[in-house]
Design a protein around this motif. Structure first.
Motif, short mmCIF file in Angstrom:
data_model
loop_
_atom_site.label_atom_id
_atom_site.label_comp_id
_atom_site.label_asym_id
_atom_site.label_seq_id
_atom_site.Cartn_x
_atom_site.Cartn_y
_atom_site.Cartn_z
N HIS A 15 32.21 -31.87 30.88
CA HIS A 15 31.63 -32.43 32.10
C HIS A 15 32.14 -33.85 32.36
CE1 HIS A 15 28.82 -29.24 30.87
NE2 HIS A 15 28.58 -29.09 32.16
N PHE A 16 33.33 -34.15 31.85
CA PHE A 16 33.84 -35.51 31.95
C PHE A 16 33.91 -36.01 33.39
CE2 PHE A 16 37.68 -38.03 32.89
CZ PHE A 16 37.22 -39.25 32.42
N GLU A 17 34.44 -35.19 34.30
CA GLU A 17 34.59 -35.64 35.68
C GLU A 17 33.25 -36.02 36.29
OE1 GLU A 17 36.99 -36.46 37.73
OE2 GLU A 17 38.35 -36.26 36.03
N SER A 18 32.22 -35.29 35.92
CA SER A 18 30.88 -35.61 36.43
C SER A 18 30.40 -36.94 35.88
CB SER A 18 29.90 -34.49 36.06
OG SER A 18 28.63 -34.76 36.61
N SER A 30 26.94 -45.28 39.56
CA SER A 30 25.69 -45.12 40.31
C SER A 30 24.49 -45.20 39.38
CB SER A 30 25.70 -43.80 41.06
OG SER A 30 26.68 -43.78 42.06
N ALA A 31 24.59 -44.56 38.21
CA ALA A 31 23.47 -44.57 37.27
C ALA A 31 23.18 -45.98 36.78
CB ALA A 31 23.78 -43.65 36.08
N ILE A 32 24.22 -46.74 36.48
CA ILE A 32 24.02 -48.11 36.01
C ILE A 32 23.44 -48.98 37.12
CG2 ILE A 32 25.19 -50.19 35.21
CD1 ILE A 32 24.83 -48.07 33.06
N ARG A 33 23.96 -48.88 38.33
CA ARG A 33 23.41 -49.67 39.44
C ARG A 33 21.94 -49.33 39.68
NH1 ARG A 33 28.18 -48.29 42.14
NH2 ARG A 33 27.00 -46.89 43.49
N PHE A 34 21.61 -48.05 39.56
CA PHE A 34 20.21 -47.66 39.74
C PHE A 34 19.32 -48.29 38.66
CE2 PHE A 34 16.89 -44.67 38.26
CZ PHE A 34 16.01 -44.82 39.33
N ILE A 45 19.17 -38.47 41.55
CA ILE A 45 18.98 -38.34 40.10
C ILE A 45 17.79 -37.45 39.80
CG2 ILE A 45 18.42 -39.61 38.00
CD1 ILE A 45 19.98 -41.98 39.13
N ALA A 46 16.67 -37.65 40.51
CA ALA A 46 15.45 -36.89 40.24
C ALA A 46 15.60 -35.42 40.58
CB ALA A 46 14.28 -37.49 41.02
N SER A 47 16.56 -35.08 41.42
CA SER A 47 16.77 -33.67 41.76
C SER A 47 17.28 -32.86 40.59
CB SER A 47 17.77 -33.57 42.91
OG SER A 47 19.10 -33.87 42.46
N ARG A 48 17.84 -33.55 39.60
CA ARG A 48 18.43 -32.94 38.40
C ARG A 48 19.65 -32.08 38.74
NH1 ARG A 48 14.24 -30.94 33.97
NH2 ARG A 48 16.21 -31.06 32.81
N HIS A 49 20.29 -32.39 39.85
CA HIS A 49 21.55 -31.72 40.21
C HIS A 49 22.68 -32.73 40.35
CE1 HIS A 49 19.46 -27.97 40.82
NE2 HIS A 49 18.63 -28.54 41.69
N TYR A 50 22.42 -33.98 39.94
CA TYR A 50 23.41 -35.04 40.13
C TYR A 50 24.04 -35.48 38.81
CZ TYR A 50 25.34 -39.57 41.58
OH TYR A 50 26.17 -40.62 41.81
N LEU A 51 23.23 -35.90 37.86
CA LEU A 51 23.76 -36.34 36.57
C LEU A 51 23.95 -35.15 35.64
CD1 LEU A 51 21.55 -39.49 35.84
CD2 LEU A 51 23.78 -39.40 36.96
N PRO A 52 25.03 -35.15 34.85
CA PRO A 52 25.18 -34.10 33.84
C PRO A 52 24.09 -34.23 32.78
CG PRO A 52 26.84 -35.80 33.55
CD PRO A 52 26.15 -36.11 34.83
N ALA A 87 13.36 -40.53 37.92
CA ALA A 87 14.80 -40.76 37.92
C ALA A 87 15.21 -41.70 36.78
CB ALA A 87 15.23 -41.34 39.26
N LYS A 88 14.37 -42.69 36.52
CA LYS A 88 14.68 -43.64 35.45
C LYS A 88 14.70 -42.94 34.09
CE LYS A 88 13.00 -47.66 36.24
NZ LYS A 88 12.08 -48.81 36.37
N HIS A 89 13.76 -42.03 33.88
CA HIS A 89 13.72 -41.29 32.62
C HIS A 89 14.94 -40.39 32.47
CE1 HIS A 89 12.05 -39.55 29.05
NE2 HIS A 89 11.93 -38.35 29.58
N ILE A 90 15.33 -39.73 33.55
CA ILE A 90 16.51 -38.87 33.52
C ILE A 90 17.77 -39.69 33.25
CG2 ILE A 90 17.97 -37.39 34.96
CD1 ILE A 90 15.36 -36.46 36.35
#
Length: 646
Positions: free
Chosen positions: A81-84, A91-95, A107-114, A149-152
């Motif tokens: 899942h490297f490309e992901s 985006s994750a760090i900025r969030f 992020i909270a949708s659980r379809h964004y971050l691997p 989202a923060k927990h994910i």
């Protein structure tokens, strides 16, 4: 050295949500004395360098070089899942830095971050009514989007930390980085071998960051603080870079690790990296050292300092009064870069990892300083020094002006009740609106009236030591509290709307299996009665500086023969007269506590948590049976806490 240019550095790794306060304390003090002093946090800098597009790209290069049999679940998932990861890391760090809150929806949708191996902990849960549900829905409900989202996103970073550990540096962690190389290591050999090895990606990144920091500030006196064993490897790597590239820069090591572990050091190789090592509160030793570097003081008049000539010098001079130690400053630290993490769903635990706190101390040392498990003979405990309330208020106001933030964590060993009462009244009188939390003793001074006053002044949480949850053992360890007293005090805090976290301990000398089971029953009742909302069990460790370590015969233990120590010396092994292997209880205690914190299992017999096979005492050494058979029934009345509160 005519002009002294001082730089204080926090080495990796410390918590990622807020700077460790030692450099802020020292920088504020040195500036108050007119010195040119700056500070840098290479812990957050290293984390952000690794957790970037360039960092992830470098990590995949290391993962790709692994042989098939070297891959782990974490590295295999990362490679797939490297490309992901590459497209989402920024985006994750900025969030998590609070710069882009809108990405929480994705992020909270659980379809964004691997979602790698760390996400297995989410799964499903079964409550004590046997209703199955989704962990995130249970924890955050239909609301709490940012927290969800923060927990994910935190689990996502933990997956990346696992990849770094498995593919690049087996010692890597975000907090306890390579601590096994430093914690109570009798010789310098392991740390020296690690420092002599070729640079890993992590080492190379830290090397580059060190050079950038030196080029920016151009110090000639560099102070590195190592509060924990998990900072020591990073501290020595930084010093190694400095000695290789800027050998004229004077390097000094200090901090909590030195104060506890290096008090009997006799290791010349350490001085290939550091010119000086100071012990205990750093203000007086640093003033003396600066005078020495300016040719105003001879070497033999340094204060609590190891020198390159391999000798310890302690010219007796009074320490700087706490009221004169200056106001901490965060100037120069990248306060907007820190990450608000949410690794546990317990509301109390998040205070340690979520959000940035201004750190202050109400009083130096501990006003109680009697607990037999504590380093009561060392300066950070024994020298109690309280500043006037007005001084503390002035420091609070100064930090608010500097940082624009009103959250404070008072990092005392145990904040004194009278001082907190005075502080609360002053905050209310000045209409100074802050949120604060800190560590206290559960003593009877904290009655309902005082707890409500503290809450009104902005107190949101307290932590304190319940320790063994046994009146017999509390008396043995000279804790100065009883179970019933703790119940009343913690309930007073809770009734005032203040979260309560209890530090808990198992394996204290003479603690029996019955004591352990009874302690867990006490804790269960405290949770059920709403007295405490959070807790943590840790295994008792005997240190050479504690009353147990100095007078083991008074506590029913026999210390192991001392090792030939030339480097670190703190923890010491011992044999307890009970003969119990306390390690068999650790998993069950922590599992029970985790569930109690989430309101689960409070109606269960405490023996049901001991699912692993247990061996209790010498008689059962060769008998392995289910823990519910070998662990005794509790002797604690089921309504003991209820009666205490009544």
């Amino acid at each position: 050295m005519s002009e002294v240019r001082i730089l204080s550095i926090i080495p990796p790794m410390t918590q990622l949500n807020t700077p460790y306060p030692s450099t802020a304390y020292l920088t504020g003090f040195l500036r108050s004395r007119g010195f040119q002093a700056e500070q840098a946090d290479l812990s957050i800098a290293l984390a952000l360098k690794l957790l970037s597009v360039e960092g992830v790209q470098a990590i995949i290069g290391q993962v790709s070089a692994l042989r098939r049999n070297q891959h782990t679940v974490a590295t295999r998932f990362f490679a797939e899942h490297f490309e992901s990861y590459r497209t989402t890391i920024s985006s994750a760090i900025r969030f998590l830095q609070g710069r882009d809150p809108s990405v929480a929806h994705r992020i909270a949708s659980r379809h964004y971050l691997p979602e790698g191996p760390r996400f297995a902990s989410l799964g499903h849960y079964i409550d004590n009514q046997q209703h199955e549900g989704d962990t995130l829905d249970w924890a955050f409900g239909a609301l709490g989007l940012q927290d969800r989202a923060k927990h994910i996103a935190t689990l996502y970073l933990n997956d990346l930390a696992d990849v770094i550990r498995d593919a690049i540096d087996p010692r890597f962690e975000f907090v306890r980085y390579a601590e096994s190389l430093a914690a109570s290591q009798p010789t310098f050999d392991q740390l020296q071998a690690a420092l002599g090895s070729p640079h890993s990606l992590v080492d190379a990144s830290l090397h580059a960051l060190t050079l950038e920091t030196l080029a920016r500030w151009r110090p000639n006196l560099l102070l590195i603080t190592a509060p924990f064993p998990g900072n020591v490897y990073g501290a020595f790597r930084i010093a190694q870079t400095i000695k290789q590239t800027h050998p004229t820069v004077v390097t000094v090591l200090g901090g909590g690790y030195c104060n506890t572990e290096l008090r009997s050091m006799n290791e010349p190789r350490v001085f290939d990296y550091f010119d000086f090592i100071t012990l205990d509160a750093g203000e007086r030793p640093l003033l003396a050292l600066i005078e020495h570097l300016q040719n105003k003081r001879p070497l033999d008049q340094l204060v609590r300092t190891y020198t390159r000539k391999h000798q310890y010098v302690d010219f007796k001079e009074p320490d700087i009064a706490f009221s004169e130690s200056g106001t901490p400053t965060y100037a120069g630290l990248p306060l907007d870069d820190y990450l608000s993490l949410l690794d546990m769903l317990n509301p109390m635990h998040r205070l340690w990892s979520d959000g940035r706190w201004n750190k202050l101390t109400v009083a130096h040392g501990c006003y109680w300083k009697k607990c037999s498990f504590c380093d009561v003979n060392l300066d950070y405990i024994s020298r109690y020094d309280l500043a006037a309330t007005d001084v503390l208020i002035d420091r609070i106001e100064s930090l608010i002006r500097e940082t624009g933030q009103t959250g404070f964590h008072f990092v005392d060993e145990a904040a004194p009740p009278k001082a907190l009462k005075s502080l609360a009244n002053a905050l209310l009188r000045r209409k100074l609106d802050i949120s604060w939390w800190g560590n206290i003793r559960f003593e009877k001074s904290f009655n309902a009236g005082l707890c409500h006053l503290l809450a009104e002044s902005g107190c949101i949480a307290v932590t304190g030591g319940l320790e063994v949850a046994s009146d017999r053992l509390l008396k043995l360890m000279k804790k100065g509290v009883s179970i019933e007293q703790v119940a009343r005090v913690t309930r007073a805090f809770s009734d005032a709307g203040i979260l309560v976290h209890a530090y808990l301990m198992y394996g204290f000398p003479t603690q029996t299996a019955q004591d352990t089971v009874d302690a867990l029953e006490y804790v269960r009742q405290l949770f059920a009665a709403g007295c405490i909302q959070s807790g943590f069990f840790h295994r008792f460790t005997c240190t050479v500086h504690s009353p147990v370590g100095k007078h083991p015969e008074q506590y029913g233990v026999t210390l192991s023969p001392p090792l030939q120590t030339t480097f670190a010396n703190n923890d010491i092994n011992f044999t307890d007269i009970t003969g119990i292997d306390h390690d068999v209880f650790g998993t069950a205690l922590k599992k029970a506590l985790y569930n109690y914190m989430h309101g689960v299992g409070l109606d269960l017999d405490v023996r049901e948590w001991f699912e692993q096979r247990a061996s209790v005492g010498r008689a059962a050494k060769n008998t392995r049976r289910r823990a519910t058979h070998t662990v005794p029934r509790t002797t604690v009345p089921p309504n003991l806490i209820e009666r205490a509160l009544a």
